[in-house]
Design a protein around this motif. Structure first.
Motif, short mmCIF file in Angstrom:
data_model
loop_
_atom_site.label_atom_id
_atom_site.label_comp_id
_atom_site.label_asym_id
_atom_site.label_seq_id
_atom_site.Cartn_x
_atom_site.Cartn_y
_atom_site.Cartn_z
N ARG A 1 0.81 -1.02 -0.11
CA ARG A 1 0.12 -0.21 0.12
C ARG A 1 0.66 1.32 -0.19
NH1 ARG A 1 -3.67 -1.75 5.06
NH2 ARG A 1 -4.03 -3.81 4.29
N ASP A 2 0.34 2.20 -0.86
CA ASP A 2 1.16 3.63 -0.63
C ASP A 2 0.47 4.23 0.72
OD1 ASP A 2 1.33 4.61 -4.09
OD2 ASP A 2 2.53 3.43 -2.75
N LEU A 3 1.12 4.51 1.54
CA LEU A 3 0.75 5.12 2.78
C LEU A 3 1.10 6.48 2.97
CD1 LEU A 3 1.69 2.16 5.16
CD2 LEU A 3 -0.73 2.64 3.99
N HIS A 4 0.38 7.53 3.26
CA HIS A 4 0.45 8.85 3.76
C HIS A 4 1.14 9.52 2.39
CE1 HIS A 4 0.00 11.49 6.69
NE2 HIS A 4 0.93 12.33 6.54
N LEU A 5 0.52 9.46 1.29
CA LEU A 5 0.83 9.71 0.08
C LEU A 5 1.44 11.26 -0.08
CD1 LEU A 5 0.88 8.70 -2.85
CD2 LEU A 5 -1.17 9.53 -3.37
N ALA B 1 5.79 3.00 2.92
CA ALA B 1 5.89 1.82 3.96
C ALA B 1 5.39 0.70 3.08
CB ALA B 1 4.98 1.92 5.13
N VAL B 2 5.54 -0.71 3.34
CA VAL B 2 5.07 -1.86 2.52
C VAL B 2 4.80 -2.89 3.57
CG1 VAL B 2 6.00 -3.70 1.32
CG2 VAL B 2 6.78 -1.60 0.69
N ILE B 3 3.52 -3.46 3.40
CA ILE B 3 3.15 -4.31 4.55
C ILE B 3 3.27 -5.74 3.84
CG2 ILE B 3 0.97 -5.30 5.31
CD1 ILE B 3 -0.13 -2.41 5.62
N ALA B 4 4.21 -6.54 4.54
CA ALA B 4 4.34 -7.88 4.00
C ALA B 4 3.99 -8.94 5.17
CB ALA B 4 6.09 -8.00 3.65
N GLY B 5 3.06 -9.69 5.11
CA GLY B 5 2.63 -10.61 6.02
C GLY B 5 2.21 -9.83 7.30
N ASP B 6 2.58 -10.13 8.20
CA ASP B 6 2.26 -9.30 9.44
C ASP B 6 2.94 -8.27 9.90
OD1 ASP B 6 0.09 -11.27 9.87
OD2 ASP B 6 1.44 -12.52 11.09
N TYR B 7 3.89 -7.62 9.20
CA TYR B 7 4.65 -6.59 9.37
C TYR B 7 4.52 -5.48 8.34
CZ TYR B 7 7.10 -10.02 12.31
OH TYR B 7 7.44 -11.01 13.31
N MET B 8 4.80 -4.33 8.87
CA MET B 8 5.02 -3.19 8.03
C MET B 8 6.42 -2.63 8.25
SD MET B 8 3.24 0.77 8.76
CE MET B 8 1.76 0.51 8.23
N PHE B 9 6.83 -2.47 7.00
CA PHE B 9 8.12 -1.89 7.07
C PHE B 9 8.33 -0.27 6.38
CE2 PHE B 9 8.30 -6.46 6.40
CZ PHE B 9 9.41 -6.92 7.03
N ILE B 10 8.68 0.44 7.33
CA ILE B 10 8.69 1.82 6.97
C ILE B 10 9.93 2.29 6.58
CG2 ILE B 10 7.83 4.21 7.97
CD1 ILE B 10 6.28 2.90 10.20
N SER B 11 9.94 3.06 5.50
CA SER B 11 11.21 3.58 4.90
C SER B 11 11.73 4.68 5.80
CB SER B 11 10.93 4.11 3.40
OG SER B 11 10.49 3.16 2.50
N GLY B 12 13.10 5.13 5.77
CA GLY B 12 13.50 6.08 6.61
C GLY B 12 13.03 7.23 6.36
N MET C 1 9.67 11.88 14.02
CA MET C 1 8.73 11.15 14.80
C MET C 1 7.29 11.30 14.24
SD MET C 1 10.76 8.98 16.30
CE MET C 1 9.77 8.10 17.41
N GLU C 2 6.80 12.59 14.19
CA GLU C 2 5.66 13.04 13.47
C GLU C 2 5.26 12.48 12.28
OE1 GLU C 2 2.91 14.24 15.11
OE2 GLU C 2 4.25 14.34 17.27
N ASN C 3 6.14 12.29 11.43
CA ASN C 3 5.96 11.72 10.07
C ASN C 3 5.84 10.17 10.26
OD1 ASN C 3 6.30 14.22 9.09
ND2 ASN C 3 8.34 13.85 8.00
N LEU C 4 6.46 9.34 11.06
CA LEU C 4 6.56 8.06 11.46
C LEU C 4 4.94 7.70 11.86
CD1 LEU C 4 10.09 7.40 12.59
CD2 LEU C 4 9.01 6.33 10.98
N LYS C 5 4.58 8.63 13.02
CA LYS C 5 3.39 8.61 13.51
C LYS C 5 2.36 8.54 12.67
CE LYS C 5 0.84 11.06 16.95
NZ LYS C 5 0.94 12.17 18.03
N ALA C 6 2.43 9.45 11.63
CA ALA C 6 1.40 9.45 10.64
C ALA C 6 1.50 8.30 9.67
CB ALA C 6 1.57 10.70 9.73
N ILE C 7 2.49 7.84 9.33
CA ILE C 7 2.36 6.54 8.50
C ILE C 7 1.78 5.21 9.25
CG2 ILE C 7 4.06 4.71 7.25
CD1 ILE C 7 5.82 7.29 6.92
N SER D 1 -4.10 2.14 11.27
CA SER D 1 -4.50 2.26 12.83
C SER D 1 -3.40 1.46 13.64
CB SER D 1 -5.42 1.43 12.58
OG SER D 1 -6.68 1.77 11.91
N LEU D 2 -2.16 1.87 13.40
CA LEU D 2 -0.90 1.29 14.31
C LEU D 2 -0.44 2.64 15.19
CD1 LEU D 2 1.04 -0.79 11.72
CD2 LEU D 2 -0.68 -1.60 13.32
#
Length: 132
Positions: free
Chosen positions: A5-9, A26-37, A61-67, A72-73
């Motif tokens: 998914r494209d998150l926080h476009l 970010a990319v969701i794979a299985g049960d994990y979300m991998f957030i780019s730097g 940190m606010e950018n990470l929180k938004a992603i 809903s994480l």
């Protein structure tokens, strides 16, 4: 590899304009979300914050929180963090702000490394892995 998914476009587009990169926020794979730097790009005005390490880290940190919130994480879902610093002299300031966003009893695994240069001349970049 699961649901990509494209998150926080809006953040992604602004960052791409800034450093001319192609990637997913970010990319969701299985049960994990991998957030780019993430860097301290203000999504409201598209400007980078690099003049004050405290403001810069807070924006990251606010950018990470938004992603995270797009799926809903929260930071409680984060299991791994990597922090890249342009100088270890900033470690204490970054660590204090980073820590203020996390529950110390549920803090993720983490490494912090100093690198010779970060994109767009930023001082801090943080990536995360979260469990869904």
């Amino acid at each position: 590899y699961g649901d990509h998914r494209d998150l926080h476009l809006s953040i992604r587009r602004q960052r791409q304009m800034c450093i001319r990169d192609r990637y997913n926020q970010a990319v969701i794979a299985g049960d994990y979300m991998f957030i780019s730097g993430q860097i301290a790009l203000n999504p409201k005005n598209g400007k980078l914050i690099t003049d004050d390490i405290n403001r810069e880290t807070t924006q990251v940190m606010e950018n990470l929180k938004a992603i995270l919130s797009e799926s809903s994480l929260t930071f409680d879902n984060v299991v791994k963090t990597t922090i890249f610093l342009s100088s270890m002299d900033n470690f204490s300031s970054v660590n204090e702000i980073y820590g203020s966003y996390l529950d110390k009893d549920n803090a993720p695994a983490r490494e912090t490394v100093e690198v010779s240069k970060l994109p767009a001349g930023v001082n801090v970049e943080i990536s995360m892995i979260a469990i869904l």
